[in-house]
Scaffold this motif. Structure first.
Motif, short mmCIF file in Angstrom:
data_model
loop_
_atom_site.label_atom_id
_atom_site.label_comp_id
_atom_site.label_asym_id
_atom_site.label_seq_id
_atom_site.Cartn_x
_atom_site.Cartn_y
_atom_site.Cartn_z
N ILE A 172 0.87 -1.18 0.00
CA ILE A 172 0.00 0.00 0.00
C ILE A 172 0.90 1.23 0.00
O ILE A 172 1.44 1.61 1.04
N MET A 180 -5.09 5.99 0.30
CA MET A 180 -5.21 4.58 -0.06
C MET A 180 -5.55 3.78 1.19
O MET A 180 -5.01 4.01 2.26
N LEU A 182 -6.88 -0.38 2.62
CA LEU A 182 -6.98 -1.79 2.32
C LEU A 182 -8.39 -2.26 2.57
O LEU A 182 -8.94 -2.08 3.66
N TYR A 226 -7.53 -2.12 -7.69
CA TYR A 226 -7.57 -0.77 -7.15
C TYR A 226 -8.87 -0.10 -7.57
O TYR A 226 -9.12 0.10 -8.77
N ILE A 235 -7.91 -0.78 -1.98
CA ILE A 235 -7.23 -1.94 -2.55
C ILE A 235 -7.90 -3.22 -2.04
O ILE A 235 -7.98 -3.46 -0.84
#
Length: 398
Positions: A172, A180, A182, A226, A235
């Protein structure tokens, strides 16, 4: 090692290892790190129990470790299996490790066991492979052996996904212009139809040893996707089916052993929907004159078809490895140098080391892990440049 005899035909062996390794950064190129910051600080205990009687045996190995750099205590069962071996056949069931191929430190056909990539100490360990829960049937002849595997439960590679993990940024990115996060990593459902299967057939001849491999299962690392959301980029990941057929050979020529290995991956997933054929290969040579050991390997990988929509910029990647070691003082001191050069980006990895045996049980060693980026791009190994470190290690075996 402690041996408890059961009878003339059986017994129980207990052995163990205590190891501690401390390592500090020698690189200060990352704003979040500086030279002298501890990257390694793990102390571990591994215990092994091996019981055997007549044609039956059982094996157990477990480990507990404490990582001072992250203040985490971890324990795991490395192996736990039962085995029965007759004159020409055998069966082993339980949690076990196995290694395919003849490559040194490079995975070509060795896809059956996943990797532990959850920490820097795991990545630099001599054995970073995880065990699989499997049933193995073996058949043995005068010149041939056959091993067939059924792996009902999928074991993925361990990834550095926890918050605060120093390797998390390689999955990441931290320097993205967009936030960003997860999401979910989707694993295969646990049912009988989602098992994995492996087959290894080996032949041993005067001129060469040769092995054939077949594997149908799951890729140990997930394909990442993504997705743009209102909060940034999320993600997600999913494990995809993986097939492989491979071959390796070892040919002795006087004091030299020539090794070759190749694997073909039909329609391997490189993204959530994109599949390509891939081939990997390796050629190596081993030479052990007197107290020296020299190993050199050339490895390559090729992806067929267009690279558009793939997270890969080059269809053909290749590189080489070299390992040199020599023993001194009645084999109590060993000096070694390992190196890897990626020809595409000209990034590299170098690891010098020295190990001294104080006794049959205690070994002290020191060394370094040095990651060097390429001239234009960091490259596959150069991206770890901020993990370049020097270390000291102590090990006690009993």
């Amino acid at each position: 090692m402690i041996v408890l005899p059961l009878s003339a035909e059986g017994g129980v062996d207990f052995s163990g290892e205590i190891q501690t390794i401390w390592g500090a950064s020698v690189s200060g190129t990352d704003n979040n790190t500086s030279a002298g910051r501890f990257l390694l600080g793990e102390t571990s205990f591994t215990g092994t129990l091996d019981a055997y009687y007549d044609k039956s045996s059982a094996f157990a190995e477990a480990a507990v470790s404490y990582d001072a750099t992250s203040n985490q205590l971890d324990w795991r069962v490395n192996e736990l299996w039962l085995d029965y071996t007759a004159s020409f056949w055998g069966i082993r069931i339980g949690r076990q490790k196995t290694a395919w191929g003849k490559a040194d430190g490079i995975d070509i056909t060795n896809v059956i066991c996943p990797k532990d990539m959850s920490s820097f100490s795991s990545m630099t360990s001599d054995n970073s492979k995880l065990a699989i829960d499997a049933l193995r049937l073996s058949f043995t002849g005068n010149q041939f052996t056959l091993d067939a595997y059924w792996i009902p439960f999928f074991t993925p590679s361990k990834l550095p996904l926890d918050e605060g993990n120093q390797l998390r940024k390689f999955i990441i990115p931290e320097n993205s212009p967009y936030p960003m996060s997860l999401g979910t990593i989707e694993k295969p459902e646990i049912d009988i139809w989602n098992g994995e299967y492996g087959l290894k057939v080996s032949g041993y001849f005067p001129l060469m040893d040769v092995s054939l491999y077949g594997f149908y299962g799951w890729d140990d690392t997930p394909v990442l996707d993504y997705n743009i959301t209102a909060q940034g980029i999320q993600i997600n990941g999913k494990y995809k089916r993986l097939s492989m057929i491979g071959i390796d050979m070892a040919i002795p020529v006087k004091e030299i052993v020539i090794r070759t290995e190749a694997a073909f991956f039909p329609q391997k997933y490189f993204s959530v929907i994109e599949q390509r054929n891939e081939i990997s290969a390796l050629a190596g040579v081993d030479w052990m004159p007197s107290s020296w050991t020299l190993t050199a390997q050339y490895f390559c990988d090729y992806v067929f078809g267009s690279l558009v929509q793939l997270e890969r910029s080059k269809a053909y990647t290749h590189g080489m490895t070299i390992n040199v070691s020599k023993t001194f003082i009645n084999e109590t001191l060993e000096l070694s140098l390992s190196g890897l050069l990626n020809f595409n980006d000209l990034d590299s990895f170098i690891s010098p080391a020295a190990e001294y045996s104080l006794s049959d049980q205690i070994k002290l060693s020191c060394g370094a892990y040095i990651f060097i980026p390429g001239s234009e791009n960091d490259g596959e190994y150069g991206k770890y440049k901020d993990l370049s470190s020097a270390y000291i290690k102590a090990k006690f075996n009993f």
